[in-house]
Structures are given as C-alpha cells and as structure tokens.
Scaffold this motif. Structure first.
Motif: not given
Length: 283
Positions: A85, A131, A142, A133
């Motif tokens: 993240w 974010e 992602t 992933t």
C-alpha cells in the motif's frame, strides 16, 4: 451374568456415540477480525477489498489497519497474495506520503495487517487516498481509493512532527497504552525520520526519556517510569509509564540519538515546567 450384560451394553453405547462424532460435525473457526470495525469496502476487478481498524475512523496519528481481499467468484478470502500500500496526501501545493509499515499476514493468513501514521487530517480542498496493490497467481492489480482522515475527538497531543537540532525532520507517534490505568502501564511509541516527501524510514536505536507530570497538581511526577528504548522485533520504542492517579497528564519527553546527543526536548526542572516534546493523556 448381569455384569456381563452391562459391559456389552456399555460397549454398544460408546460405539454409537463414537460413530456419531465423525467429520460431519460443524467446525467453528474464530473470526480473525472480531472486535474490529470494517471502515471501508472497495472493489478491484473481481475482488472485494475490506479495511478494518480498532477505531471507527482513520485518524491523525498511529493507526493499526487490517486488509482482507475476497475473491468474489468463490466468496473466499485470499491467503497467498502479495499485498502492498501507499498513502498519499493531496495538498493544494504539493503531495506527500505518510510513515507506514509493510502489510503482513503472519498472524492470520487471510488478514494483512500494518500501520499508518497520518500527519494531518483532510479538509474540503485537501484529501488522502490509499493505493492498494496485490499480486495473485501472477496477476498484479492496483487501484487507488479516497479515504477520510479525521482529527481525533480527544483534544490530546498524540503525534509530534518536528525538526531536530540535527536538521532532520522526525515523526513521533504515541501507540500505547490505549486505555491507561492507575499503576505501571506498558508505554510504546513509534519514531520515523522524513527523508523526503515520500520516504519515512524507521529510526532505530535512539532512546526517549520519560517524565510524566500533572500540571494541575503542582506538576508532580510519578515513580518507576522506564525510558523508551527501541525493540527491533516489534519496531516500537518500549518503556513503562507510571500513572498514580486519574486526570490530565503531560508526558514530557526527550529524544536522544545513538551517540547520546539530545535531538529534541528539555528536562523538567524548577525553572522549566515542561518539555517542548511531549504527549498528553487524560483518563
């Protein structure tokens, strides 16, 4: 003869009960996120991403966060994904990240746990996003999601962002005790250094002196405190905090580097009632 009949009867009863207790009995597995609040649920392609916390909201300061990823095709949680993240604050003039740990599922294989230290809340024009992933079966997914970070309701200093006298910027965050009690409390904090707007490495092997005082009670202290020292296993600074009564406490601190030099903070004395580096709590 009656004894022999009783013996055979007992064998039959035991056999019946043994036969009924087979693998068809339901097995109840503990809920790995029991006691946590699900604060977000996002969608990424054919997966659902769930974020959990011990708080009702993400807040300025230290946050323990758990992530679960559900495969919507079979309704099962992933246990073998590689998850990472990146938090990002979008300000009017710049962007910056926040100190954060890696995500680890060693305690419960379907729960990826980590921590983020948010330095500031969002507002009408500035906001945080996260974010996320994850890699599963060779596929990398992602996506980025806007999140809300609030100022804690309690008006107490639990986060210090400061420039040390070594010209480095530090982020010091209170971790425990979450529910302080009269007596000796386990006291923990986390310390990061800001290398740039995106990188915040952990600071290891410094020490932090601890001097709790009650400003409303003649600024008295307490016995048997232990300074915070770095634990490489937990990646926390750990010590002991002595609280002799309920009320408002200012925990005066002093940060000392691995060469014994004071980076920030002052000793409390008759002529100086408080340090410029401190935490606050009231219970």
């Amino acid at each position: 003869m009656k004894t022999l009949k009783y013996f055979y009867t007992l064998i039959i009863i035991v056999t019946l009960f043994t036969g009924c207790s087979d693998d068809s009995d339901p097995v109840f597995e503990p809920n790995p996120v029991e006691g946590l609040e699900k604060i977000y649920e996002f969608t990424a392609e054919e997966y659902s991403l769930e974020l959990y916390s011990d708080k009702l909201n993400l807040e300025v300061g230290y946050n323990e966060i758990s992530v679960r990823i559900k495969d919507l095709a079979n309704n099962e949680y992933l246990t073998n994904a590689e998850v990472s993240w990146m938090p990002l604050m979008h300000m009017e003039t710049k962007e910056h990240s926040a100190p954060h740990s890696t995500l680890d599922n060693s305690e419960s294989n379907s729960v990826y746990s980590g921590t983020i230290v948010f330095q500031m809340p969002g507002n009408e024009t500035e906001y945080w996003d996260l974010e996320l992933t994850f890699k599963i079966n060779g596929k990398v997914i992602t996506d980025t999601y806007e999140i809300t970070v609030l100022q804690p309701n309690e008006d107490q200093k639990k986060l210090q962002v400061f420039l040390g006298n070594d010209d480095n910027k530090y982020i010091l965050a209170y971790v425990n005790p979450k529910a302080p009690e009269i007596g000796i409390n386990d006291f923990t904090a986390v310390l990061y250094k800001m290398e740039n707007l995106m990188d915040f490495p952990l600071v290891e092997n410094y020490s932090i002196t601890v001097d709790p005082r009650m400003p409303g009670m003649d600024n008295h202290s307490s016995p048997n405190n232990q300074d915070l020292v770095y634990n490489a296993t937990s990646e926390l600074y750990e010590g002991k905090l002595s609280l002799t009564m309920t009320g408002y406490w200012k925990i005066n601190l002093k940060l000392i580097n691995d060469e014994g030099e004071t980076i920030m903070g002052k000793d409390v004395s008759e002529s100086n009632s408080e340090s410029d580096l401190y935490f606050e709590l009231e219970f």
